[in-house]
Design an enzyme around this catalytic site. Structure first.
Site, PDB file in Angstrom:
ATOM      1  N   ASP A   1      -6.425  -4.744 -13.243  1.00 30.37           N
ATOM      2  CA  ASP A   1      -7.496  -5.754 -13.526  1.00 30.37           C
ATOM      3  C   ASP A   1      -9.146  -5.072 -12.929  1.00 30.37           C
ATOM      4  O   ASP A   1      -9.670  -5.186 -13.831  1.00 30.37           O
ATOM      5  CB  ASP A   1      -7.211  -6.843 -12.069  1.00 30.37           C
TER       6      ASP A   1
ATOM      7  N   GLU B   1       2.821  -6.257  -2.267  1.00 37.69           N
ATOM      8  CA  GLU B   1       2.274  -6.455  -4.053  1.00 37.69           C
ATOM      9  C   GLU B   1       2.068  -5.037  -4.459  1.00 37.69           C
ATOM     10  O   GLU B   1       1.839  -4.521  -5.038  1.00 37.69           O
ATOM     11  CB  GLU B   1       1.208  -7.263  -4.663  1.00 37.69           C
TER      12      GLU B   1
END
Ligand code: 2M8
Length: 448
Positions: A174, A410
């Site tokens: 992103d 993550e």
């Protein structure tokens, strides 16, 4: 060490997936991402494939419930959840404006890297039940075909075999610095932004997440799509963000190649799979490879310029065999160089998101420095393809070590010695693709 042995690690990884399982799909993680994500589900299915084939199949099939009539596989399939605080939710996407959006599922209006063909190939390879595997391939094949057709029809305007992403979220990486220049061309003061309230930086740590300006740009793009009712022709001319990303295209080519093998296995036509994946594999090399720097670059279609930058996305095209065997050396040297492996006094875990000598490096921030397990896993697959077993083994060992030490985060800090004042746990915990790809590394029969 969070887990003393590899056996414990494997049991814990399966526990994470069980924890995030909703009954029909697996959330990437509990609070931050409470819906079904496109490429996450592909990676997650690969882990399940080793011990629960039917769950892997359900994971994939439930994602395709959200497929649009034009073939687009959305990046999020939302589930009804009054507890969900995710922004942007379905009411913000307003995909009911789109002619092609499904009515039976609530979805976002953009896509993500098409890993599903590749994931299907993995889960089929892992099961002994060949009859059932054949049945599943026959069922998913037309859906994956439509997904690839959509990309080649609407996202490859020059018909050169390279498709573009129209939002940083579509790339999966992103807030990669690769998108910075496109973002700089956007001036929030020149547009009327819809009012919105971020949730990610309240659930996750602010310094790990994208900036406010990043989010303004994300929302601005989303608003463009809504205003044009997601109409492909209009977006082709009005969407300011159009970038050919080497990783997205490599995944498309690899998935296409995997699907050509599966199609042949079930006796279905293979021509389109072979033609498209070959075209994309070659175009990656012809247009995006830079032999001097040993990396593949992204290409900005809006200004017709290369984006010269060293990210780990630029190494991923080896998954699709985009380099001739005798030209892979510069890329391997790049991985082993201080840029990605660190200096002797500050060694790094493979593989940081961005070259460590890049001034834009931010070791804690999301896609601007940390180590991501899905990127490592893809690179591992590519290295196996080229017989680069030592580097592949290093990537696997670094990844398993990080997970065993810090848990199923993550993402992870790239430096082996923790810099002062930096907390070791990055992003969300109990993260599904970290768990599922850990399972693959621990259970696959060809591990090096
Ligand atoms: C992250 O992206 C979402 C938007 O799609 C977000 O920040 O809200 C990215 O890491 C993306 O690659 C990933 O698929 C998603 C869910 O894990 O989270």
């Amino acid at each position: 060490m969070a887990y003393a042995t590899r056996e414990e690690l494997l049991a814990a990884a399966q526990g994470v997936l069980a924890h995030n399982w909703t009954g029909s799909f697996t959330k990437p993680t509990e609070h931050l991402y409470p819906h079904q994500w496109n490429w996450d589900s592909g990676f997650i299915a690969i882990g399940y494939g080793h011990y629960d084939f039917e769950r892997a199949v359900t994971e994939l099939k439930s994602l395709y419930r959200g497929q649009w009539r034009n073939g687009m596989l959305p990046h999020i399939v939302f589930r009804e959840d009054p507890q969900s605080r995710y922004f942007p939710g379905p009411d913000f996407w307003e995909t009911h404006r789109a002619e092609d959006a499904p009515t039976a599922a609530m979805t976002s209006g953009i896509t993500q890297p098409p890993v599903q063909g590749w994931a299907l190939w993995h889960i089929v390879r892992a099961t002994k039940d060949r009859r059932r595997a054949r049945e599943v391939v026959n069922e998913l094949l037309p859906l994956i075909r439509a997904q690839h057709e959509y990309l080649y029809l609407y996202r490859d305007p020059n018909k050169e075999g390279l498709v573009y992403v129209r939002h940083p979220w579509e790339s999966g990486t992103d807030n990669s610095p690769a998108w910075d220049d496109a973002l700089k061309r956007f001036d929030p003061s020149e547009v009327v932004l819809p009012v919105y309230q971020r949730q990610d930086n309240q659930i996750g740590k602010v310094n790990h997440r994208p900036t406010q300006r990043d989010y303004d740009y994300y929302v601005y793009l989303l608003d463009v799509y809504r205003r044009y009712s997601y109409e492909e022709g209009a977006l082709e001319s009005h969407c300011p963000f159009r970038i050919q990303d080497p990783m997205f295209n490599a995944i498309l080519a690899r998935s296409g190649e995997c699907m050509s093998e599966l199609a042949e296995w079930v006796g279905a036509p293979t021509d389109s799979w072979v033609r498209q994946s070959t075209m994309t594999r070659r175009a990656l090399y012809d247009k995006l490879w830079d032999p001097q720097r040993g990396t593949f670059d992204a290409w900005d279609l809006a200004i017709e310029q290369r984006i010269p930058l060293e990210t780990n996305s630029g190494l991923i095209p080896i998954i699709a065999g985009s380099l001739p065997n005798d030209e892979v050396a510069p890329l391997l040297r790049r991985i082993e160089s201080p840029a990605f492996s660190g200096e002797p006094q500050s060694p790094a875990f493979l593989i940081p998101t961005l070259a460590l000598n890049d001034p834009r490096l931010d070791i804690e921030k999301y896609w601007r420095g940390p180590v991501w397990i899905n990127m490592n896993w893809m690179l591992y697959e590519g290295l196996l393809r080229y017989g680069a077993y030592d580097t592949a083994a290093r990537i696997r060992e670094d990844s398993l070590h990080l997970i065993q030490t810090y848990g199923f985060q993550e993402y992870f800090l790239p430096y082996q010695q923790l810099p002062a004042g930096v907390a070791p746990h990055l992003g969300a915990g109990k993260f599904s693709w970290t768990a599922s790809l850990c399972i693959d590394w621990l259970m696959r029969s060809d591990a090096v």
